[in-house]
Design a protein around this motif. Sequence first.
Motif, PDB file in Angstrom:
ATOM      1  N   LYS A 575      11.449  -9.039   5.208  1.00 54.20           N
ATOM      2  CA  LYS A 575      10.960 -10.415   5.047  1.00 54.20           C
ATOM      3  C   LYS A 575       9.728 -10.661   5.926  1.00 54.20           C
ATOM      4  N   GLN A 576       9.798 -10.209   7.164  1.00 55.79           N
ATOM      5  CA  GLN A 576       8.669 -10.394   8.073  1.00 55.79           C
ATOM      6  C   GLN A 576       7.437  -9.636   7.576  1.00 55.79           C
ATOM      7  N   ALA A 577       7.662  -8.420   7.092  1.00 57.50           N
ATOM      8  CA  ALA A 577       6.542  -7.612   6.583  1.00 57.50           C
ATOM      9  C   ALA A 577       5.955  -8.252   5.332  1.00 57.50           C
ATOM     10  N   GLY A 578       6.819  -8.790   4.462  1.00 61.99           N
ATOM     11  CA  GLY A 578       6.335  -9.455   3.263  1.00 61.99           C
ATOM     12  C   GLY A 578       5.460 -10.655   3.583  1.00 61.99           C
ATOM     13  N   LEU A 579       5.919 -11.475   4.530  1.00 62.35           N
ATOM     14  CA  LEU A 579       5.139 -12.647   4.928  1.00 62.35           C
ATOM     15  C   LEU A 579       3.808 -12.247   5.563  1.00 62.35           C
ATOM     16  N   LYS A 580       3.856 -11.190   6.377  1.00 64.66           N
ATOM     17  CA  LYS A 580       2.630 -10.713   7.026  1.00 64.66           C
ATOM     18  C   LYS A 580       1.628 -10.217   5.985  1.00 64.66           C
ATOM     19  N   CYS A 581       2.112  -9.429   5.024  1.00 65.91           N
ATOM     20  CA  CYS A 581       1.232  -8.904   3.973  1.00 65.91           C
ATOM     21  C   CYS A 581       0.679 -10.040   3.110  1.00 65.91           C
ATOM     22  N   LYS A 582       1.512 -11.043   2.863  1.00 68.97           N
ATOM     23  CA  LYS A 582       1.053 -12.203   2.082  1.00 68.97           C
ATOM     24  C   LYS A 582      -0.086 -12.905   2.815  1.00 68.97           C
ATOM     25  N   GLU A 583       0.076 -13.126   4.114  1.00 67.47           N
ATOM     26  CA  GLU A 583      -0.956 -13.779   4.912  1.00 67.47           C
ATOM     27  C   GLU A 583      -2.234 -12.953   4.960  1.00 67.47           C
ATOM     28  N   ASN A 584      -2.069 -11.619   4.921  1.00 68.89           N
ATOM     29  CA  ASN A 584      -3.223 -10.722   5.016  1.00 68.89           C
ATOM     30  C   ASN A 584      -3.813 -10.379   3.656  1.00 68.89           C
ATOM     31  N   TYR A 585      -3.323 -11.035   2.604  1.00 63.95           N
ATOM     32  CA  TYR A 585      -3.799 -10.821   1.245  1.00 63.95           C
ATOM     33  C   TYR A 585      -3.596  -9.378   0.778  1.00 63.95           C
ATOM     34  N   ALA A 586      -2.624  -8.684   1.352  1.00 61.37           N
ATOM     35  CA  ALA A 586      -2.220  -7.362   0.862  1.00 61.37           C
ATOM     36  C   ALA A 586      -1.106  -7.599  -0.153  1.00 61.37           C
ATOM     37  N   HIS A 587      -1.478  -8.069  -1.341  1.00 59.83           N
ATOM     38  CA  HIS A 587      -0.512  -8.615  -2.293  1.00 59.83           C
ATOM     39  C   HIS A 587       0.483  -7.576  -2.787  1.00 59.83           C
ATOM     40  N   LYS A 588       0.012  -6.389  -3.122  1.00 61.69           N
ATOM     41  CA  LYS A 588       0.920  -5.379  -3.662  1.00 61.69           C
ATOM     42  C   LYS A 588       2.004  -5.016  -2.650  1.00 61.69           C
ATOM     43  N   GLN A 589       1.588  -4.838  -1.395  1.00 64.24           N
ATOM     44  CA  GLN A 589       2.577  -4.514  -0.369  1.00 64.24           C
ATOM     45  C   GLN A 589       3.539  -5.676  -0.137  1.00 64.24           C
ATOM     46  N   ALA A 590       3.032  -6.913  -0.205  1.00 60.58           N
ATOM     47  CA  ALA A 590       3.893  -8.082  -0.022  1.00 60.58           C
ATOM     48  C   ALA A 590       4.995  -8.099  -1.073  1.00 60.58           C
ATOM     49  N   VAL A 591       4.629  -7.824  -2.334  1.00 59.62           N
ATOM     50  CA  VAL A 591       5.622  -7.783  -3.417  1.00 59.62           C
ATOM     51  C   VAL A 591       6.690  -6.738  -3.126  1.00 59.62           C
ATOM     52  N   GLU A 592       6.265  -5.546  -2.691  1.00 65.72           N
ATOM     53  CA  GLU A 592       7.220  -4.463  -2.420  1.00 65.72           C
ATOM     54  C   GLU A 592       8.210  -4.861  -1.328  1.00 65.72           C
ATOM     55  N   PHE A 593       7.720  -5.489  -0.273  1.00 68.68           N
ATOM     56  CA  PHE A 593       8.618  -5.861   0.826  1.00 68.68           C
ATOM     57  C   PHE A 593       9.563  -7.003   0.432  1.00 68.68           C
ATOM     58  N   PHE A 594       9.068  -7.981  -0.312  1.00 69.56           N
ATOM     59  CA  PHE A 594       9.943  -9.070  -0.753  1.00 69.56           C
ATOM     60  C   PHE A 594      11.031  -8.551  -1.705  1.00 69.56           C
ATOM     61  N   ILE A 595      10.662  -7.654  -2.607  1.00 69.44           N
ATOM     62  CA  ILE A 595      11.656  -7.073  -3.521  1.00 69.44           C
ATOM     63  C   ILE A 595      12.686  -6.266  -2.741  1.00 69.44           C
ATOM     64  N   ASN A 596      12.217  -5.566  -1.722  1.00 73.95           N
ATOM     65  CA  ASN A 596      13.148  -4.800  -0.895  1.00 73.95           C
ATOM     66  C   ASN A 596      14.104  -5.734  -0.152  1.00 73.95           C
ATOM     67  N   ALA A 597      13.587  -6.851   0.318  1.00 72.73           N
ATOM     68  CA  ALA A 597      14.435  -7.821   1.024  1.00 72.73           C
ATOM     69  C   ALA A 597      15.534  -8.352   0.112  1.00 72.73           C
ATOM     70  N   LEU A 598      15.213  -8.562  -1.167  1.00 67.22           N
ATOM     71  CA  LEU A 598      16.210  -9.078  -2.119  1.00 67.22           C
ATOM     72  C   LEU A 598      17.385  -8.123  -2.304  1.00 67.22           C
ATOM     73  N   LYS A 599      17.170  -6.826  -2.056  1.00 62.97           N
ATOM     74  CA  LYS A 599      18.256  -5.859  -2.186  1.00 62.97           C
ATOM     75  C   LYS A 599      19.351  -6.089  -1.141  1.00 62.97           C
ATOM     76  N   PHE A 600      18.961  -6.714  -0.022  1.00 56.84           N
ATOM     77  CA  PHE A 600      19.898  -6.868   1.094  1.00 56.84           C
ATOM     78  C   PHE A 600      20.349  -8.320   1.298  1.00 56.84           C
ATOM     79  N   GLU A 601      19.586  -9.279   0.765  1.00 53.03           N
ATOM     80  CA  GLU A 601      19.881 -10.689   1.039  1.00 53.03           C
ATOM     81  C   GLU A 601      21.018 -11.194   0.140  1.00 53.03           C
ATOM     82  N   GLU A 602      21.978 -11.901   0.742  1.00 50.11           N
ATOM     83  CA  GLU A 602      23.102 -12.482   0.005  1.00 50.11           C
ATOM     84  C   GLU A 602      23.111 -14.007   0.088  1.00 50.11           C
ATOM     85  N   ASN A 603      22.426 -14.562   1.047  1.00 49.26           N
ATOM     86  CA  ASN A 603      22.386 -16.011   1.228  1.00 49.26           C
ATOM     87  C   ASN A 603      21.460 -16.639   0.191  1.00 49.26           C
TER      88      ASN A 603
END
Length: 652
Positions: A575-603
Motif C-alpha cells: 500500500k505504501q509503495a502504491g501510494l508513493k508510485c502514484k505520487e511519483n507518477y510511476a503509474h504502472k508500478q502503482a497499479v502493480e503494488f495496489f493489486i498486490n495489496a488486494l491479495k492480502f487485504e481483508e478489511n
Amino acid sequence: MREIYYDELTGIYNRRFLYYWVDNEIKRANRFATKFGLIVIDLDDFREINNNYGHLEGDKVLIEFSNFLKGTVREVDSLVRYGGDEFIVLVPNTDARGIMEVAQRILESLNKTEIANHKIHCSIGFALYPDDGMDIETLINQADRLMYQAKKEGKNRIGLKAEIIRKIELPPRIFIGRENEINWCFKQLKEYNAIFICGEAGVGKTRLALEIKNLYPDSRYLRANSYAALNAVPYHPFCNMFREFIHRDFVTVQRVLRQIPEVHRQEIIKLLPEDKVAFTKVEELDKYRLFESMSIFFNRLTEILLPSTVLLLIDDLHWSDYASCELLDFLIRRIPKNLKILCTYRIEEIKNSSLSQFIGIWARENLFSKIELAPLNSVQTFKLLEMIMGNVSQSLSKFIYDLSGGNPFYIEELLRELERENKIFYNGKEWVLLSEKELKIPSGIEATILRKIQFLDEETKQFLEICAVYGQEFNDEIIALSAQKNIGETIDAIDRLLKLGFIKERTKDYFFFSEDIVRQVVYKNIARGNLMKYHHQVGLAIERYFNTRLSSYYEQLAYHFTIANEPAKALHYSKQAGLKCKENYAHKQAVEFFINALKFEENLDEIFKIKSNLADVYYLMGENEKAIKNLDDCLKINPNDYKIYNKIAQIY
C-alpha cells in the motif's frame, strides 16, 4: 657383474646404476663444462591398482610403464627404477629447456596412452647439475621436492621452481580484442550523443563502455546501474547514479543544485539518498517537471565541468523500470553537446522489458547509434588468454575457444574451472591442457556457474544466496544483518566470493555481482524454503538498517515480504509503495503494488481505499474502463460515497 645394475621386474636400470652413472657424469660435466639432469617420476594413485586388482596386476603395470618410457625418452637417456612406483630418467648433456622438453613429452604421451588397460597418470620433478646441486643426494632431493609439489598441486603435472611458476590473472588488466569496436564508438560519438551497446550475456558490453571513457581523458563519469530485483522501483537507475555521484563528488552535486531554480532543485532532491540531502524535500512529484529538472541538472553540470565531457553509463538498460525509460526518452532528445550517454542491454532480455516500448521509437527517430557486440574470434581469444596467462599453447587456446564460443565471461569461468580441477598447468614454457578424456566441462554459462556453486562450503553458499536475494549493490553490514551473522564472518565470506569471481568490488565498501547472469542463476537455484526465509531476513535487515529512511525502500520491502509470504508486512508495504508510485507518477508500478495489496487485504474499508486509488491511477493512464470497474467495486462496498460518483462523472 652387469646384472647387478638391472631391476629384476622391469629390466631397466636400478638404484645401484643410478649412483654409478651420476658419479661418472659429474666428472664428465666438470671436465667438458656441460650439464646433465635427473627427472623423477612417481605414478599417481598406484596403490589403488594394487588394492583393487592385486600385486600381480600392479607388477604388470610397472613393466608396461617401463616399456612406455623406453619408447618416449631419447636414445641417449637412461631409465632407472628407483623403488616401488618411482622412476628416474637420466638425461645427459642437457640444459633447463631440454630437461623440461623430455618431462613434458613423458607427461603428454602418458595422458594419451593406456598402460596395461589402465589410465595412469604421474607427477614429475627434476633437477639440473650443477644449477640445483653438486652431488647426487642434493639433486635427488631437489627433484623429489618438485615431484611432491606436483602431487600437492593436483598430480598429473610437473613440479616447477618458484621463479618460473606462472599465475592466472583474472580478470585481465587490459581490454583485449575490441580495438575496432572502441574506434567505431569514438567515431560515432562525434555524430551521436547516445550509443547503445547490445549483445548476449557475458560478451563484454559493460567493459567496452568503461573502456570508452579512456578516449576522454578529462571526462567525468556517471554510472546508473539497473537491477532486475529493482525493476518495480521507479527511477532506480538514476537514484543509483546520484548515490554513487554523491559518494565520489558531493561538492559538485551541491554546486549544481545550488545553481538551479528552487522548483527544479526540489524535484531532483526526490531522487537523492535521504541521508545525503542538505535541503528540505517536498512531498509531491510532477513527472514532467521532474524530467525538465533532470535536463536542467545535466545542462548545468556540463556547463560547470567544461571543457570536460560528461559520460553517463546506464548499464543493463533492459532491467530499467518504465518510469526510468520515460525519463531517458525525455533526456535523449535534449542532450547537451558535451554529455554522452552510453547504454548497455542484453538482446535476449529486451522482448518483455519496458525498454522494448521505447527503443523502436528512438531508432526510427535516429536518436542513437547501436553496436551489437559479437563474441571474440579465435585470434582475439588467443590474445586474451595470453594477457591472462602469459604463453599459451595453441591446443589449449583452441580447446577454450571451441567450448566458449569466444564469450569473454565464459572464457574466464572456464579458466577458473580448469585451474580448480588442476587440468591446466605451466610447464616452464607455456600453459598446456592435460588429457581431454577425463575433463568434465559444463556445456554453457549457466552450467559453469552451477558447477562452481557446487564446490562452495555451505556457509559461503548461504552468503552468496543472500547476496542474490538482496539483488543490488551491497555492503558487508547489510549482508551481515540479512544472514544474521557477525561482521567478521561476513567479511571473510565476501573475501572468498571475491577470490572465486562471483562478485566484484565497486568501491571500498560496496560490492556487486560480476555479471547479473551470475545473480540470476544463483537466485533461480535457491531451494523454495530457503528462498522464503532469505527474503524474510533481507526484509528485516532493510527495516533495521534503513529505519530512518524507510520510504525509499517501500517497493523493495513489498517485494521481499510478498515472496516471504508474510501477509501483514506485504500488505503494509504494498500500500505504501502504491501510494508513493502514484505520487511519483510511476503509474504502472502503482497499479502493480495496489493489486498486490488486494491479495492480502481483508478489511472492506481498506479495500475501498485501494480500489479508489487504483481508479485514480487507471484514469491518469487513460484506461477508463478499468477505472470505472474499480469505482463500481467501491460502490458495492459503500453505495453512499458521493466522492465515487464525482469520480465516475469526471471520467464520463
